[in-house]
Design an enzyme around this catalytic site. Structure first.
Site, PDB file in Angstrom:
ATOM      1  N   HIS A 172       0.805  -1.228   0.000  1.00 48.25           N
ATOM      2  CA  HIS A 172       0.000   0.000   0.000  1.00 48.25           C
ATOM      3  C   HIS A 172       0.836   1.274   0.000  1.00 48.25           C
ATOM      4  O   HIS A 172       0.303   2.371  -0.140  1.00 48.25           O
ATOM      5  CB  HIS A 172      -0.927   0.039   1.224  1.00 48.25           C
ATOM      6  CG  HIS A 172      -0.212   0.404   2.499  1.00 48.25           C
ATOM      7  ND1 HIS A 172       0.470  -0.516   3.253  1.00 48.25           N
ATOM      8  CD2 HIS A 172      -0.048   1.590   3.139  1.00 48.25           C
ATOM      9  CE1 HIS A 172       0.995   0.084   4.306  1.00 48.25           C
ATOM     10  NE2 HIS A 172       0.707   1.367   4.259  1.00 48.25           N
TER      11      HIS A 172
HETATM   12  C1  UD1 Z   1      -2.183   6.020   5.201  1.00 49.86           C
HETATM   13  C2  UD1 Z   1      -0.918   6.655   5.754  1.00 49.86           C
HETATM   14  C3  UD1 Z   1       0.214   5.658   5.727  1.00 49.86           C
HETATM   15  C4  UD1 Z   1      -0.149   4.379   6.434  1.00 49.86           C
HETATM   16  C5  UD1 Z   1      -1.460   3.835   5.876  1.00 49.86           C
HETATM   17  C6  UD1 Z   1      -1.899   2.646   6.672  1.00 49.86           C
HETATM   18  C7  UD1 Z   1      -0.655   9.067   5.353  1.00 49.86           C
HETATM   19  C8  UD1 Z   1       0.047  10.084   4.561  1.00 49.86           C
HETATM   20  N1  UD1 Z   1      -0.519   7.807   4.954  1.00 49.86           N
HETATM   21  O1  UD1 Z   1      -1.942   5.709   3.846  1.00 49.86           O
HETATM   22  O2  UD1 Z   1       1.342   6.210   6.379  1.00 49.86           O
HETATM   23  O3  UD1 Z   1       0.858   3.436   6.238  1.00 49.86           O
HETATM   24  O4  UD1 Z   1      -2.476   4.853   5.955  1.00 49.86           O
HETATM   25  O5  UD1 Z   1      -2.806   1.856   5.968  1.00 49.86           O
HETATM   26  O6  UD1 Z   1      -1.279   9.399   6.315  1.00 49.86           O
HETATM   27  N2  UD1 Z   1      -9.292   4.410   1.212  1.00 49.86           N
HETATM   28  C9  UD1 Z   1     -10.496   3.762   1.094  1.00 49.86           C
HETATM   29  N3  UD1 Z   1     -11.051   3.263   2.235  1.00 49.86           N
HETATM   30  C10 UD1 Z   1     -10.472   3.389   3.457  1.00 49.86           C
HETATM   31  C11 UD1 Z   1      -9.221   4.032   3.556  1.00 49.86           C
HETATM   32  C12 UD1 Z   1      -8.636   4.550   2.421  1.00 49.86           C
HETATM   33  O7  UD1 Z   1     -11.064   3.650   0.009  1.00 49.86           O
HETATM   34  O8  UD1 Z   1     -11.042   2.924   4.453  1.00 49.86           O
HETATM   35  C13 UD1 Z   1      -8.694   5.024   0.021  1.00 49.86           C
HETATM   36  C14 UD1 Z   1      -8.804   6.553   0.078  1.00 49.86           C
HETATM   37  O9  UD1 Z   1     -10.030   6.980  -0.444  1.00 49.86           O
HETATM   38  C15 UD1 Z   1      -7.642   6.977  -0.782  1.00 49.86           C
HETATM   39  C16 UD1 Z   1      -6.618   5.850  -0.589  1.00 49.86           C
HETATM   40  O10 UD1 Z   1      -7.307   4.745  -0.033  1.00 49.86           O
HETATM   41  O11 UD1 Z   1      -8.004   6.997  -2.130  1.00 49.86           O
HETATM   42  C17 UD1 Z   1      -5.464   6.243   0.300  1.00 49.86           C
HETATM   43  O12 UD1 Z   1      -5.903   6.579   1.616  1.00 49.86           O
HETATM   44  P1  UD1 Z   1      -5.056   7.578   2.548  1.00 49.86           P
HETATM   45  O13 UD1 Z   1      -5.631   7.613   3.904  1.00 49.86           O
HETATM   46  O14 UD1 Z   1      -4.858   8.867   1.848  1.00 49.86           O
HETATM   47  O15 UD1 Z   1      -3.616   6.951   2.569  1.00 49.86           O
HETATM   48  P2  UD1 Z   1      -3.134   5.448   2.845  1.00 49.86           P
HETATM   49  O16 UD1 Z   1      -2.506   4.941   1.600  1.00 49.86           O
HETATM   50  O17 UD1 Z   1      -4.229   4.681   3.441  1.00 49.86           O
HETATM   51  N1  UDP Z   2      -3.716  -5.302   8.902  1.00 48.32           N
HETATM   52  C1  UDP Z   2      -4.986  -5.852   9.073  1.00 48.32           C
HETATM   53  N2  UDP Z   2      -5.656  -6.298   7.974  1.00 48.32           N
HETATM   54  C2  UDP Z   2      -5.130  -6.241   6.721  1.00 48.32           C
HETATM   55  C3  UDP Z   2      -3.829  -5.679   6.564  1.00 48.32           C
HETATM   56  C4  UDP Z   2      -3.158  -5.203   7.676  1.00 48.32           C
HETATM   57  O1  UDP Z   2      -5.480  -5.937  10.202  1.00 48.32           O
HETATM   58  O2  UDP Z   2      -5.803  -6.646   5.766  1.00 48.32           O
HETATM   59  C5  UDP Z   2      -3.006  -4.800  10.092  1.00 48.32           C
HETATM   60  C6  UDP Z   2      -1.627  -5.358  10.272  1.00 48.32           C
HETATM   61  O3  UDP Z   2      -1.677  -6.601  10.940  1.00 48.32           O
HETATM   62  C7  UDP Z   2      -0.962  -4.256  11.082  1.00 48.32           C
HETATM   63  C8  UDP Z   2      -1.582  -3.002  10.553  1.00 48.32           C
HETATM   64  O4  UDP Z   2      -2.792  -3.409   9.915  1.00 48.32           O
HETATM   65  O5  UDP Z   2      -1.282  -4.409  12.452  1.00 48.32           O
HETATM   66  C9  UDP Z   2      -0.647  -2.384   9.565  1.00 48.32           C
HETATM   67  O6  UDP Z   2      -1.294  -1.393   8.881  1.00 48.32           O
HETATM   68  P1  UDP Z   2      -0.798  -0.899   7.455  1.00 48.32           P
HETATM   69  O7  UDP Z   2       0.023  -1.924   6.801  1.00 48.32           O
HETATM   70  O8  UDP Z   2      -2.020  -0.428   6.767  1.00 48.32           O
HETATM   71  O9  UDP Z   2       0.026   0.417   7.837  1.00 48.32           O
HETATM   72  P2  UDP Z   2       1.535   0.709   8.236  1.00 48.32           P
HETATM   73  O10 UDP Z   2       1.904  -0.139   9.398  1.00 48.32           O
HETATM   74  O11 UDP Z   2       2.391   0.468   7.029  1.00 48.32           O
HETATM   75  O12 UDP Z   2       1.521   2.169   8.552  1.00 48.32           O
END
Ligand code: UD1
Ligand code: UDP
Length: 358
Positions: free
Chosen positions: A207
């Site tokens: 991601h």
């Molecule tokens: C964010 C964090 C990242 C973290 C990740 C964990 C920032 C800059 N990034 O990245 O550090 O590792 O979360 O997962 O804060 N979306 C959905 N449904 C959801 C959530 C997101 O559709 O429930 C979509 C959003 O609409 C957007 C994309 O995913 O298009 C990215 O979401 P965003 O929260 O901007 O960043 P992440 O990639 O999730």
């Molecule tokens: N995780 C989860 N379901 C999933 C993928 C990840 O519960 O389908 C959990 C994972 O075990 C960890 C956390 O989400 O505890 C990590 O989140 P993510 O990888 O989104 O973010 P990051 O740690 O890179 O910021």
């Protein structure tokens, strides 16, 4: 009475807050949770509150799916109103997302003390939004909980000895969560049967912005995982960011893609897989908690001790390097007995420290 206002918004923060909130409550510390809404799908947000019994957020700002500036700015505006009304003794933030920075910045400007959990981590890659968020958050935090010795060293080399903040090494709160929930996960997780996942499989997650928004990187990763999948099933609970990008480029990987799973299913997958391949920060550590080797699809990691001890190999996004790292790691044997992250006591250290500090 002292009151902590906790700001969360993204999936890994719910998992960290689950561990810490339990200890705050156990130690009689009053807490109010604000959810920025950054993650909002049921399987990216509500499922964690339900399964892990995290106290229900008092506020949900429902701010998501925006560019970095708009997202952080709108969160700040809404958080300011809440902090002015609620007058917390301190604001607690986790990790390195936009929700983290928004919470810290608003609190500091209102002269409310800032507590940063997972402080001091650095990738030294300023192109990552997370690196910007964590450096700025650390600099304005009053109490910094560092998970590792490397994190402490990073802060010292940035001159934190000369600042008025307090630094505490507490370990990693995600290990607390993993240890606390694994027995229940073993009993109730159905993910493996539900998706007919074979006995041997590689668990992968993708991601990170640098991997999803750069199509060459994404294609390299998909190509590498397709290649691995010819030898051992690759299972990917896919982040919505990545799903959207695969759809927009009409890319159809050959490996098994499932929707994001709840925490119990995720730790069950971690516990049963043969190898982890990821670009997640949290999942790298969780691989170690469940005694699995990990291949990290990034050029750097903040969790350097995993690489130094041979549990984790960095491969970037090249298909060739990904396949090579998989080959090197999949049948490697290691002793995972070393204590790198505090053995499940990190949240307790936070609660005890807060009792004295607040
Ligand atoms: C964010 C964090 C990242 C973290 C990740 C964990 C920032 C800059 N990034 O990245 O550090 O590792 O979360 O997962 O804060 N979306 C959905 N449904 C959801 C959530 C997101 O559709 O429930 C979509 C959003 O609409 C957007 C994309 O995913 O298009 C990215 O979401 P965003 O929260 O901007 O960043 P992440 O990639 O999730
Ligand atoms: N995780 C989860 N379901 C999933 C993928 C990840 O519960 O389908 C959990 C994972 O075990 C960890 C956390 O989400 O505890 C990590 O989140 P993510 O990888 O989104 O973010 P990051 O740690 O890179 O910021």
């Amino acid at each position: 009475m002292a009151k902590i206002l906790t700001v969360v918004g993204a999936r890994p923060q719910f998992i960290k807050a689950a561990a810490v909130s339990r200890q705050l409550s156990k130690h009689g510390i009053s807490e109010l949770i604000v959810h920025t809404g950054q993650h909002f799908d049921d399987n990216m947000s509500d499922v964690f509150f339900r399964e892990m019994e995290i106290p229900k957020p008092t506020y949900n700002l429902e701010i998501n799916s925006l560019g970095h500036g708009a997202m952080t700015g709108r969160m700040m505006e809404a958080l300011e109103k809440i902090m002015v009304d609620e007058k917390p003794s301190a604001v607690m933030v986790y990790g390195d997302t936009n929700s983290t920075l928004a919470g810290a910045l608003v609190a500091k400007k209102l002269h409310i003390r800032v507590v940063h959990v997972e402080a001091g981590l650095r990738s030294f890659n300023m192109d990552m939004p997370e690196e910007i968020n964590r450096i700025l958050t650390d600099r304005i935090s009053d109490l910094l909980f560092c998970p590792t010795d490397a994190a402490i060293r990073n802060l010292k080399s940035e001159g934190f000895d000369n600042f008025q903040s307090k630094i505490v090494k507490n370990g990693d709160v995600m290990q607390d969560a993993a240890y606390f929930y694994i027995e229940k996960a073993r009993r109730i997780s159905t993910v493996i049967a539900e998706h007919s996942i074979p006995e041997r499989f590689v668990l992968a997650t993708i991601h990170r912005q640098e991997n999803t928004d750069n199509i060459d990187n994404l294609k390299g990763i998909i190509d590498g995982l397709n290649r691995i999948n010819k030898e051992i099933s690759v299972v990917v609970p896919l982040h919505p960011r990545t799903r959207k990008i695969l759809a927009s480029h009409k890319l159809s990987p050959e490996f098994m893609i499932i929707d994001p799973v709840g925490y119990f299913d995720m730790i069950s997958l971690l516990n049963n897989c043969s190898l982890v391949v990821t670009d997640s920060g949290g999942v790298q550590k969780e691989a170690f908690f469940f005694k699995k080797h990990c291949v990290t699809m990034r050029e750097q990691t903040e969790w350097v001790e995993l690489v130094e001890n041979g549990f984790n190999a960095l491969c970037g996004s090249s298909s060739e390097k990904l396949y090579g790292s998989y080959k090197a790691m999949v049948s490697k044997e290691s002793d995972f007995g070393i204590d790198l992250y505090g053995e499940g006591k990190a949240s307790e250290v936070i609660a005890r420290e807060l009792l004295e500090w607040l």
